[in-house]
Motif scaffolding. Structure first.
Motif, PDB file in Angstrom:
ATOM      1  N   PHE A   1      -2.596   6.763  -1.708  1.00  0.00           N
ATOM      2  CA  PHE A   1      -3.788   7.265  -1.032  1.00  0.00           C
ATOM      3  C   PHE A   1      -3.384   8.295   0.031  1.00  0.00           C
ATOM      4  O   PHE A   1      -2.482   8.041   0.841  1.00  0.00           O
TER       5      PHE A   1
ATOM      6  N   TYR B   1      -6.783  10.289  -3.517  1.00  0.00           N
ATOM      7  CA  TYR B   1      -5.636   9.551  -4.041  1.00  0.00           C
ATOM      8  C   TYR B   1      -4.902  10.404  -5.062  1.00  0.00           C
ATOM      9  O   TYR B   1      -5.430  11.401  -5.572  1.00  0.00           O
TER      10      TYR B   1
ATOM     11  N   LEU C   1       0.841  -1.202   0.000  1.00  0.00           N
ATOM     12  CA  LEU C   1       0.000   0.000   0.000  1.00  0.00           C
ATOM     13  C   LEU C   1       0.873   1.248   0.000  1.00  0.00           C
ATOM     14  O   LEU C   1       1.835   1.341   0.773  1.00  0.00           O
TER      15      LEU C   1
ATOM     16  N   ARG D   1       2.021   4.215 -10.011  1.00  0.00           N
ATOM     17  CA  ARG D   1       1.352   3.808  -8.768  1.00  0.00           C
ATOM     18  C   ARG D   1       0.182   4.721  -8.426  1.00  0.00           C
ATOM     19  O   ARG D   1       0.090   5.841  -8.902  1.00  0.00           O
ATOM     20  N   VAL D   2      -0.688   4.201  -7.567  1.00  0.00           N
ATOM     21  CA  VAL D   2      -1.732   5.015  -6.959  1.00  0.00           C
ATOM     22  C   VAL D   2      -1.403   5.105  -5.469  1.00  0.00           C
ATOM     23  O   VAL D   2      -1.180   4.088  -4.815  1.00  0.00           O
TER      24      VAL D   2
ATOM     25  N   LEU E   1     -11.785  10.193  -3.538  1.00  0.00           N
ATOM     26  CA  LEU E   1     -12.226   8.825  -3.802  1.00  0.00           C
ATOM     27  C   LEU E   1     -13.665   8.860  -4.318  1.00  0.00           C
ATOM     28  O   LEU E   1     -14.462   9.707  -3.896  1.00  0.00           O
TER      29      LEU E   1
ATOM     30  N   ALA F   1      -2.449  -3.851   4.168  1.00  0.00           N
ATOM     31  CA  ALA F   1      -2.865  -2.989   3.055  1.00  0.00           C
ATOM     32  C   ALA F   1      -4.311  -2.541   3.205  1.00  0.00           C
ATOM     33  O   ALA F   1      -4.727  -1.567   2.567  1.00  0.00           O
ATOM     34  N   HIS F   2      -5.086  -3.235   4.041  1.00  0.00           N
ATOM     35  CA  HIS F   2      -6.472  -2.822   4.298  1.00  0.00           C
ATOM     36  C   HIS F   2      -6.571  -1.937   5.539  1.00  0.00           C
ATOM     37  O   HIS F   2      -7.669  -1.698   6.043  1.00  0.00           O
ATOM     38  N   LEU F   3      -5.437  -1.497   6.054  1.00  0.00           N
ATOM     39  CA  LEU F   3      -5.360  -0.664   7.261  1.00  0.00           C
ATOM     40  C   LEU F   3      -5.901  -1.377   8.492  1.00  0.00           C
ATOM     41  O   LEU F   3      -6.449  -0.756   9.401  1.00  0.00           O
TER      42      LEU F   3
ATOM     43  N   PHE G   1     -16.101   6.863   3.107  1.00  0.00           N
ATOM     44  CA  PHE G   1     -17.003   7.116   4.225  1.00  0.00           C
ATOM     45  C   PHE G   1     -16.320   8.051   5.205  1.00  0.00           C
ATOM     46  O   PHE G   1     -15.089   8.181   5.221  1.00  0.00           O
TER      47      PHE G   1
ATOM     48  N   MET H   1     -16.949   4.355  -2.545  1.00  0.00           N
ATOM     49  CA  MET H   1     -15.923   3.697  -1.730  1.00  0.00           C
ATOM     50  C   MET H   1     -15.378   4.579  -0.606  1.00  0.00           C
ATOM     51  O   MET H   1     -14.363   4.251  -0.006  1.00  0.00           O
TER      52      MET H   1
ATOM     53  N   HIS I   1      -8.605   5.513  13.840  1.00  0.00           N
ATOM     54  CA  HIS I   1      -8.946   4.222  13.224  1.00  0.00           C
ATOM     55  C   HIS I   1      -8.163   3.082  13.876  1.00  0.00           C
ATOM     56  O   HIS I   1      -8.726   2.033  14.200  1.00  0.00           O
TER      57      HIS I   1
END
Lengths: 151, 149
Positions: free
Chosen positions: B127, B118, B16, B124-125, B104, B59-61, B110, B108, B137
């Protein structure tokens, strides 16, 4: 292409179909390049890199409580105009196999499938094709809001 | 969204790419500071002067159960009065001038997500990540699923 064709029919999971207007199709992409987005919902987990744009990639199956595609080989790039401001937008739909064009008339209208309440949020209408009720997607509703997953 | 992303650092872990405001970075520590302890060692025990917890994120935090020993560095971040570290594979300045930040897509994003936008960086991308929201979080129940680093 038959001059009367006005819709594109595609399979989004084994044996299940949905449709969009023919005018909403931009391109079919083989082996799309997907970039996972952290914390995005399961049905909309990645950005699809298309023509130097990053566009949202949506899978219908998890949205209606079915298993998502094991491997995405095809992405149908679609375009629509956002209801909020009239801007043209693009998105991508995950397909399990190639789409086909069909002619749909008002006489084929029917009720939405009853397997998921999500259809009412993401479909304009529905038509009967053989023994299947095929929803016609509302792309603005699908891409312009975060939808709750049906478990 | 045409705001230039000046003053960002590009960090990478678990595949990520995240853009972090450079002002939020307190220090960059070598992972060797954590070696030799148990797998869930807290950096507060070993990083003098930057006492804080260190986490490895997927990678999904999602917060990993164990520190990812494959990472090379720890980035120590400051979020308001909170200081914390995350393990990373690499850190660099943003390699392009005046990049364009894109929000975003609505489907996708919230409000509680630390990721709102991003940037396309060469192939690359990356975020854009708000450090304060990332700290909240990390400390929320949603970020702590069973997983292996």
């Amino acid at each position: 292409m038959n001059a009367r064709h006005n819709a594109v029919l595609f399979e989004f999971t084994s044996g299940r179909h949905a449709a969009i207007g023919l005018h909403e199709v931009a391109e079919l992409v083989m082996s799309p390049r997907l970039v996972p987005v952290p914390l995005a919902p399961d049905y909309c987990h990645s950005l699809c890199i298309w023509q130097d744009r990053a566009i949202p990639f949506v899978e219908l199956a998890p949205l209606i409580g079915q298993r998502s595609l094991e491997k995405t080989r095809l992405a149908l790039v679609v375009t629509y105009f956002a209801r909020s401001n009239g801007e043209q937008r693009w998105g991508a739909l995950g397909l399990s196999t190639y789409f086909r064009m069909v002619s749909v008339g008002d006489d084929a209208a029917c009720l939405l499938p009853q397997d998921s309440s999500a259809w009412a949020s993401i479909a304009h209408s529905c038509f009967q094709l053989v023994d299947e009720n095929v929803p016609i997607l509302n792309l603005d509703a699908l891409f312009e809001q975060r939808l709750e997953l049906i478990s | 969204m045409n705001t230039a992303a000046a003053g960002y650092a590009l960090i990478c872990f678990d595949g990520l790419n995240l853009l972090i405001d450079q002002h939020a970075i307190v220090s960059l520590e070598n992972m060797i500071m954590l070696k030799g302890g148990d797998d869930e060692v807290k950096a507060s025990e070993v990083i003098e002067g930057n006492a804080c917890e260190v986490h490895s994120l997927t990678a999904h935090l999602v917060v990993a159960n164990k520190i990812d020993a494959r990472c090379r560095y720890i980035v120590v971040l400051q979020a308001d009065e909170h200081r914390f570290g995350i393990t990373v594979d690499s850190v660099q300045s943003l390699p392009i001038q005046d990049p364009i930040l894109h929000l975003l897509p609505a489907c996708m994003s919230f409000s509680e997500s630390p990721v709102k936008a991003y940037v396309q960086v060469e192939e690359r991308v990356a975020f854009c990540c708000d450090v304060g929201t990332l700290w909240r979080h990390i400390n929320s129940s949603e970020s702590r699923h069973e997983c292996e680093a």
